[in-house]
Design an enzyme around this catalytic site. Structure first.
Site, PDB file in Angstrom:
ATOM      1  N   GLN A  70       0.789  -1.223   0.000  1.00  0.00           N
ATOM      2  CA  GLN A  70       0.000   0.000   0.000  1.00  0.00           C
ATOM      3  C   GLN A  70       0.824   1.276   0.000  1.00  0.00           C
ATOM      4  O   GLN A  70       0.292   2.349  -0.269  1.00  0.00           O
ATOM      5  CB  GLN A  70      -0.958  -0.010   1.205  1.00  0.00           C
TER       6      GLN A  70
ATOM      7  N   HIS B  82       1.203  -9.272   4.016  1.00  0.00           N
ATOM      8  CA  HIS B  82       0.032  -8.413   4.214  1.00  0.00           C
ATOM      9  C   HIS B  82      -0.653  -8.201   2.857  1.00  0.00           C
ATOM     10  O   HIS B  82      -0.364  -7.244   2.148  1.00  0.00           O
ATOM     11  CB  HIS B  82       0.468  -7.074   4.808  1.00  0.00           C
TER      12      HIS B  82
ATOM     13  N   ASN C 139      -1.387 -11.255   7.827  1.00  0.00           N
ATOM     14  CA  ASN C 139      -2.365 -10.211   8.078  1.00  0.00           C
ATOM     15  C   ASN C 139      -3.773 -10.707   7.771  1.00  0.00           C
ATOM     16  O   ASN C 139      -4.027 -11.197   6.675  1.00  0.00           O
ATOM     17  CB  ASN C 139      -2.062  -8.998   7.194  1.00  0.00           C
ATOM     18  N   GLU C 140      -4.693 -10.573   8.696  1.00  0.00           N
ATOM     19  CA  GLU C 140      -6.112 -10.863   8.482  1.00  0.00           C
ATOM     20  C   GLU C 140      -6.352 -12.046   7.542  1.00  0.00           C
ATOM     21  O   GLU C 140      -6.885 -11.866   6.447  1.00  0.00           O
ATOM     22  CB  GLU C 140      -6.821  -9.601   7.972  1.00  0.00           C
TER      23      GLU C 140
END
Ligand SMILES: *[C@@H]1O[C@H](CO)[C@@H](O)[C@H](O)[C@H]1NC(C)=O
Ligand SMILES: *[C@@H]1O[C@H](CO)[C@@H](O)[C@H](O)[C@H]1NC(C)=O
Ligand SMILES: *[C@@H]1O[C@H](CO)[C@@H](O)[C@H](O)[C@H]1NC(C)=O
Ligand SMILES: *[C@@H]1O[C@H](CO)[C@@H](O)[C@H](O)[C@H]1NC(C)=O
Ligand SMILES: *[C@@H]1O[C@H](CO)[C@@H](O)[C@H](O)[C@H]1NC(C)=O
Ligand SMILES: *[C@@H]1O[C@H](CO)[C@@H](O)[C@H](O)[C@H]1NC(C)=O
Ligand SMILES: *[C@@H]1O[C@H](CO)[C@@H](O)[C@H](O)[C@H]1NC(C)=O
Ligand SMILES: *[C@@H]1O[C@H](CO)[C@@H](O)[C@H](O)[C@H]1NC(C)=O
Length: 610
Positions: A171, A270, A326-327
């Site tokens: 990101q 991620h 991540n998640e």
């Protein structure tokens, strides 16, 4: 026993009649106005802003070693080749090498044919310049306080509470084709019309030193970032060669953190899994649980363990906190992917501990707390627990309770469910040092129109497989909280309920709020000065942090840290309009500006004991 959400205390509205029979009386108005001063000259203006500067970190903090050098050496898989690749060697023909330049070129050519990847003007690492004190002036007082928790004013954070800001490689880095990187599944966003590509984003791949200097100047002791798998291993899989430039990059990033007194918290993956894992399936569409990022690929577990091994061997000594995944729910694609994540996480946890790693290891649970639309309706409560079973339970049941994946999942996704053996469950249990969760917001949950059971039997049902419906409007018509530019609502009370739910349901020894943040509505459309005075984001942080104090002091929950998302505005999976940052980034000049929320975030900790 599972924590059941009890009825919220009934709110009885007592409406005063609009027209009162008696005339208004002001008998109790006994405040005596003060006498006027002689004239205007005796009035003096005072400044509402202050030049109290942000407090930077001490830069000479002692560096702890989290993994013995001998272990780091021993952990490196044998026979690993380290090399480089170059995006400017388009005519390479070393096809006999499965990991050569020609194959590297082919990864891009088959993935993004005819796409010209734009770059920013700067193409080498930029040295940090000192952050001028003029950008560190405190903002004017906000004029509000989240004050319905009177005790919280005096509550303090534990001395070792972890305070940080977060980002993720995909990101913020940009430079997607530079220094050996191959495509990740996130690069798929570049194909979809109307979505912003990730070519440049915050150009952090070259500006990381300045970004770390800015975090330190604000006095934030932890920086949570992720490593790009395809920068370390362009061919992703077990046994494939390591990219020297990727290792050098993250080595320098970590060392720069330490140089500024910032502690690195590293996420291994991620959302930017290598494209390699879906190369033959050809497409990262949504599967039935979430985006398919390749976790279901049969080579995933071994590849992830190999990749983690290399990270521990290279960086293990300097990193106190590792997040494996991540998640997972939002990256798994399907249940098969979730099983792979569970296995991969456990193996990496065991590996780290077996190498004498002294840091902490966990994965990060998905965001969003489901609450029953009507807490008195057992169907809504059942739907809510089912919602949580999917989001949290698939990973958390085995990891925290040593129990199989919830029955609501295995009895629905029957074709991919497997009964985990007692040996496997024993191996999974307890393999996390804290419960990391990203509790951005809350949502109301209730069953589908035709009920959970009918939906669960029908894979064609629009709500299959979790088979619950959600809304942000409560049964009495109010929206759940103050809205934003995206799904998060400002829901501090539900946040506190969520911490209690996790504490009792999964019984962790500690919880870390590993991401939380708020995309202010329409912030991207505002003038710079208005973007910087981001009151709703400050309010969000003050309210959530107050509730963290309440959780610690009143509910007895061991919350060990709070990491704000995000360090700066960034690429939110195809958009630059979802501003979660505590800094503005000008997308033309790449200049960064601190928003007021960054000051308010940091100040909250200072005014509560840290
Ligand atoms: C205001 O009041 C002060 C004190 O009485 C006096 O000295 C001054 O001349 C007054 N100024 C004006 C503009 O009337
Ligand atoms: C790429 O460009 C070539 C030549 O213009 C064209 O034949 C091909 O269809 C294009 N591929 C895609 C995926 O757009
Ligand atoms: C699975 O991953 C391997 C690389 O580890 C890759 O060669 C293979 O094509 C992938 N399978 C699919 C279906 O994409
Ligand atoms: C992926 O698959 C979807 C649905 O089949 C299709 O609409 C889309 O164009 C595909 N994208 C790519 C990059 O192939
Ligand atoms: C299992 O069933 C779901 C729903 O029909 C389907 O999407 C998925 O591809 C199936 N998985 C396998 C491995 O066949
Ligand atoms: C979900 O709830 C909405 C009302 O909020 C309703 O209109 C819709 O039909 C429901 N969907 C299903 C599949 O039950
Ligand atoms: C789901 O839809 C497909 C395509 O319309 C159909 O062939 C299949 O029988 C349906 N499955 C069920 C369980 O209804
Ligand atoms: C970004 O910088 C450019 C060039 O200085 C300027 O024209 C533009 O207005 C800036 N954008 C914002 C949102 O401030």
């Amino acid at each position: 026993m599972r924590f059941e959400i009890g009825p919220v205390a009934a709110i009885v509205a007592v409406c005063a009649p609009l027209v009162s029979a008696a005339p208004p009386v002001h008998a109790d108005h006994v405040v005596k106005p003060r006498a006027h001063k002689p004239n205007r000259s005796s009035y003096s203006f005072s400044s509402m802003t202050s030049t109290r500067y942000a407090t930077p970190l001490p830069t000479s903090s002692p560096v702890t070693t989290y993994m013995p050098a001998a272990s780091m050496k021993a952990i490196m898989p044998s026979g690993v080749k380290t090399t480089t690749w170059n995006k400017n060697e388009a005519s390479a023909s070393d096809w006999d090498n499965p990991y050569g330049q020609a194959e590297w070129n082919r990864r891009w050519a088959t993935f993004m044919p005819n796409v010209s990847i734009s770059t920013f003007s700067v193409t080498t690492t930029v040295q940090a310049t000192p952050v001028p004190s003029s950008s560190l002036v405190m903002p004017p007082p906000a004029g509000f306080s989240y004050s319905d928790a009177p005790n919280a004013k005096d509550y303090t954070f534990p001395k070792d509470f972890i305070v940080g800001v977060a980002s993720s490689a995909g990101q913020i880095e940009g430079a997607i084709q530079d220094e050996g990187r191959t495509p990740s599944v996130l690069d798929y966003f570049n194909f979809n019309a109307g979505q912003a590509p990730d070519y440049i984003t915050d150009w952090n791949y070259y500006f990381y030193k300045q970004d770390i200097a800015r975090i330190a100047a604000m006095g934030v002791p932890y920086y949570s970032f992720s490593i790009s798998w395809t920068r370390i291993l362009p061919f992703a899989g077990a046994g494939t060669p390591v990219n020297k430039e990727g290792i050098d990059h993250y080595n320098d990033l970590i060392n720069t953190c330490l140089e500024y007194g910032v502690k690195p918290m590293v996420t291994i993956v991620h959302a930017d899994e290598p494209y390699e894992f879906v190369m033959d399936g050809g497409n990262v569409t949504r599967s039935y649980l979430s985006t398919n990022s390749g976790a279901a690929n049969g080579t995933f577990v071994d590849s992830f363990v190999y990749y983690s091994r290399i990270l521990f061997a290279e960086f293990g000594d300097r990193v106190p906190i590792w997040i494996t995944i991540n998640e997972p729910y939002y990256e798994s694609g399907n249940l098969e992917g979730m099983y792979n994540f569970l296995e991969a996480h456990t193996q990496v946890y065991d590996l780290y501990k077996s190498m004498g790693g002294k840091g902490m290891v966990s994965y990060k649970n998905a965001d969003n707390f489901g609450v029953p639309l009507d807490p008195n309706n057992q169907e809504d409560v059942k739907a809510t627990n089912r919602y949580q079973d999917y989001l949290l339970g698939i990973m958390s049941n085995p990891t925290w309770l040593g129990k199989d994946v919830p029955e609501s999942v295995t009895s629905t996704c029957t074709n991919e469910s497997r009964a985990l053996s007692p040996e496997t469950l024993a191996r999974y249990k307890g393999k996390s040092d804290f419960y990391a969760v990203d509790p951005y917001t809350a949502t109301f949950v209730f069953p589908p129109d035709d009920g959970i059971d009918a939906c669960a039997k029908d894979p064609n049902h629009s709500l299959w497989p979790n088979c619950v419906n959600t809304t942000s409007i409560s049964s009495n018509g109010w929206e759940i909280g103050f809205y934003s530019n995206s799904y998060p609502y400002l829901t501090p009370k539900y946040f506190r309920a969520f911490m209690n739910y996790i504490w009792d349901t999964y019984q962790p020894q500690a919880i870390m709020v590993s991401e939380f943040g708020f995309p202010v509505f329409a912030e991207a459309e505002a003038e710079l000065a208005s973007q910087l005075n981001d009151l709703p984001r400050s309010l969000y942080y003050e309210a959530f942090l107050t509730e963290i104090l309440n959780c610690i002091h009143e509910d007895g929950i061991n919350i060990i840290g709070a990491i704000g998302w995000s360090m700066l505005d960034n690429w939110e999976f195809g958009s630059f309009d979802e501003h979660y940052g505590m800094q503005v980034v000008n997308q033309t000049t790449q200049e960064r500006y601190f928003k007021r929320s960054f000051f308010d975030f940091v100040d909250f900790f200072h005014s509560h004991g840290l």
